[in-house]
Design a protein around this motif. Structure first.
Motif, PDB file in Angstrom:
ATOM      1  N   TYR A  26      -9.606  64.435  12.470  1.00 56.13           N
ATOM      2  CA  TYR A  26      -9.979  63.478  11.435  1.00 56.13           C
ATOM      3  C   TYR A  26      -9.809  62.082  12.036  1.00 56.13           C
ATOM      4  CZ  TYR A  26      -9.798  67.197   7.949  1.00 56.13           C
ATOM      5  OH  TYR A  26     -10.042  68.329   7.214  1.00 56.13           O
ATOM      6  N   VAL A  27     -10.901  61.328  12.131  1.00 59.47           N
ATOM      7  CA  VAL A  27     -10.843  59.997  12.715  1.00 59.47           C
ATOM      8  C   VAL A  27     -11.352  58.964  11.723  1.00 59.47           C
ATOM      9  CG1 VAL A  27     -11.007  60.799  15.100  1.00 59.47           C
ATOM     10  CG2 VAL A  27     -13.082  60.263  13.841  1.00 59.47           C
ATOM     11  N   ASP A  28     -10.775  57.758  11.800  1.00 60.90           N
ATOM     12  CA  ASP A  28     -11.212  56.688  10.914  1.00 60.90           C
ATOM     13  C   ASP A  28     -12.513  56.076  11.432  1.00 60.90           C
ATOM     14  OD1 ASP A  28     -10.498  54.964  13.007  1.00 60.90           O
ATOM     15  OD2 ASP A  28      -9.136  53.762  11.794  1.00 60.90           O
ATOM     16  N   LYS A  29     -12.971  54.999  10.807  1.00 61.33           N
ATOM     17  CA  LYS A  29     -14.259  54.405  11.168  1.00 61.33           C
ATOM     18  C   LYS A  29     -14.260  53.789  12.563  1.00 61.33           C
ATOM     19  CE  LYS A  29     -13.735  49.826   9.072  1.00 61.33           C
ATOM     20  NZ  LYS A  29     -14.324  48.939   8.066  1.00 61.33           N
ATOM     21  N   ASN A  30     -13.082  53.587  13.152  1.00 59.46           N
ATOM     22  CA  ASN A  30     -12.970  53.046  14.508  1.00 59.46           C
ATOM     23  C   ASN A  30     -12.711  54.127  15.553  1.00 59.46           C
ATOM     24  OD1 ASN A  30     -13.274  50.322  13.642  1.00 59.46           O
ATOM     25  ND2 ASN A  30     -11.177  50.424  12.875  1.00 59.46           N
ATOM     26  N   LEU A  34      -6.534  60.076  12.534  1.00 55.84           N
ATOM     27  CA  LEU A  34      -5.709  59.924  11.333  1.00 55.84           C
ATOM     28  C   LEU A  34      -4.590  60.948  11.330  1.00 55.84           C
ATOM     29  CD1 LEU A  34      -8.686  59.492   8.910  1.00 55.84           C
ATOM     30  CD2 LEU A  34      -6.912  57.790   9.240  1.00 55.84           C
ATOM     31  N   LYS A  35      -3.422  60.528  10.902  1.00 57.04           N
ATOM     32  CA  LYS A  35      -2.247  61.396  10.803  1.00 57.04           C
ATOM     33  C   LYS A  35      -1.634  61.245   9.409  1.00 57.04           C
ATOM     34  CE  LYS A  35      -1.747  62.070  15.431  1.00 57.04           C
ATOM     35  NZ  LYS A  35      -2.499  63.121  16.005  1.00 57.04           N
ATOM     36  N   ILE A  36      -0.881  62.245   8.998  1.00 57.71           N
ATOM     37  CA  ILE A  36      -0.154  62.178   7.728  1.00 57.71           C
ATOM     38  C   ILE A  36       0.787  60.960   7.768  1.00 57.71           C
ATOM     39  CG2 ILE A  36       1.453  63.409   6.192  1.00 57.71           C
ATOM     40  CD1 ILE A  36      -1.273  64.781   6.478  1.00 57.71           C
ATOM     41  N   PHE A  37       0.861  60.250   6.671  1.00 58.51           N
ATOM     42  CA  PHE A  37       1.691  59.057   6.461  1.00 58.51           C
ATOM     43  C   PHE A  37       1.144  57.791   7.116  1.00 58.51           C
ATOM     44  CE2 PHE A  37       4.969  62.517   6.156  1.00 58.51           C
ATOM     45  CZ  PHE A  37       5.000  62.538   4.781  1.00 58.51           C
ATOM     46  N   ASP A  38      -0.064  57.830   7.701  1.00 60.82           N
ATOM     47  CA  ASP A  38      -0.694  56.598   8.179  1.00 60.82           C
ATOM     48  C   ASP A  38      -1.026  55.722   6.985  1.00 60.82           C
ATOM     49  OD1 ASP A  38      -0.698  56.984  10.917  1.00 60.82           O
ATOM     50  OD2 ASP A  38      -2.739  57.784  10.990  1.00 60.82           O
ATOM     51  N   GLU A  39      -0.909  54.411   7.165  1.00 61.75           N
ATOM     52  CA  GLU A  39      -1.333  53.468   6.138  1.00 61.75           C
ATOM     53  C   GLU A  39      -2.787  53.111   6.435  1.00 61.75           C
ATOM     54  OE1 GLU A  39       0.387  49.533   3.888  1.00 61.75           O
ATOM     55  OE2 GLU A  39       0.995  49.908   5.949  1.00 61.75           O
ATOM     56  N   ILE A  79     -11.066  61.027   0.229  1.00 59.89           N
ATOM     57  CA  ILE A  79     -11.993  60.084   0.835  1.00 59.89           C
ATOM     58  C   ILE A  79     -12.475  60.664   2.166  1.00 59.89           C
ATOM     59  CG2 ILE A  79     -12.290  57.690   1.621  1.00 59.89           C
ATOM     60  CD1 ILE A  79     -11.371  57.759  -1.255  1.00 59.89           C
ATOM     61  N   LYS A  80     -13.739  60.436   2.491  1.00 61.41           N
ATOM     62  CA  LYS A  80     -14.254  60.852   3.797  1.00 61.41           C
ATOM     63  C   LYS A  80     -13.564  60.009   4.870  1.00 61.41           C
ATOM     64  CE  LYS A  80     -18.665  62.319   2.008  1.00 61.41           C
ATOM     65  NZ  LYS A  80     -20.096  62.067   1.923  1.00 61.41           N
ATOM     66  N   PRO A  81     -13.113  60.643   5.952  1.00 63.91           N
ATOM     67  CA  PRO A  81     -12.327  59.916   6.964  1.00 63.91           C
ATOM     68  C   PRO A  81     -13.054  58.735   7.585  1.00 63.91           C
ATOM     69  CG  PRO A  81     -12.853  62.141   7.716  1.00 63.91           C
ATOM     70  CD  PRO A  81     -13.278  62.053   6.297  1.00 63.91           C
ATOM     71  N   GLU A  82     -14.358  58.837   7.764  1.00 63.82           N
ATOM     72  CA  GLU A  82     -15.098  57.750   8.404  1.00 63.82           C
ATOM     73  C   GLU A  82     -15.192  56.494   7.535  1.00 63.82           C
ATOM     74  OE1 GLU A  82     -18.124  60.577   6.550  1.00 63.82           O
ATOM     75  OE2 GLU A  82     -16.359  60.824   7.818  1.00 63.82           O
ATOM     76  N   ARG A  83     -14.763  56.564   6.277  1.00 72.23           N
ATOM     77  CA  ARG A  83     -14.736  55.403   5.386  1.00 72.23           C
ATOM     78  C   ARG A  83     -13.418  54.640   5.500  1.00 72.23           C
ATOM     79  NH1 ARG A  83     -17.628  53.139   2.176  1.00 72.23           N
ATOM     80  NH2 ARG A  83     -16.567  53.481   0.218  1.00 72.23           N
ATOM     81  N   LEU A  84     -12.411  55.249   6.090  1.00 62.62           N
ATOM     82  CA  LEU A  84     -11.072  54.655   6.163  1.00 62.62           C
ATOM     83  C   LEU A  84     -10.867  53.851   7.433  1.00 62.62           C
ATOM     84  CD1 LEU A  84      -9.086  57.812   5.023  1.00 62.62           C
ATOM     85  CD2 LEU A  84      -9.838  55.895   3.609  1.00 62.62           C
TER      86      LEU A  84
END
Length: 89
Positions: A26-30, A34-39, A79-84
């Protein structure tokens, strides 16, 4: 063993989003993993999303292609990960 800086840690977690497809990552828009407890910052919602505005939240789960994010009022949203975007503070 020397402690890693935030920049070194973020660099290690960075993945090309195209390479992450099909790997279960799971990766963010950059392209940062992504990991559990990431802000994370959640943008203003699309028509198919349940939240009402943009907000900063915490990743609580990664499941079925969505990231479960909790907001400051203890509401959960998928939320879809690429939106975060992971917050770099």
């Amino acid at each position: 063993m020397k402690a890693k800086t935030i920049n070194e840690y973020q660099f290690e977690r960075k993945i090309n989003p195209k390479e992450a497809m099909g790997t279960g990552a799971y990766v963010d828009k950059n392209g940062v993993t992504l990991k559990i407890f990431d802000e994370v910052d959640v943008p203003y919602p699309n028509d198919d999303e349940m939240h009402n505005n943009e907000f900063r939240g915490t990743v609580m789960a990664l499941k079925d292609g969505y990231v479960m994010v909790i907001d400051m009022d203890d509401n959960f949203f998928n939320i879809k990960p690429e939106r975060l975007e992971i917050v770099n503070e």
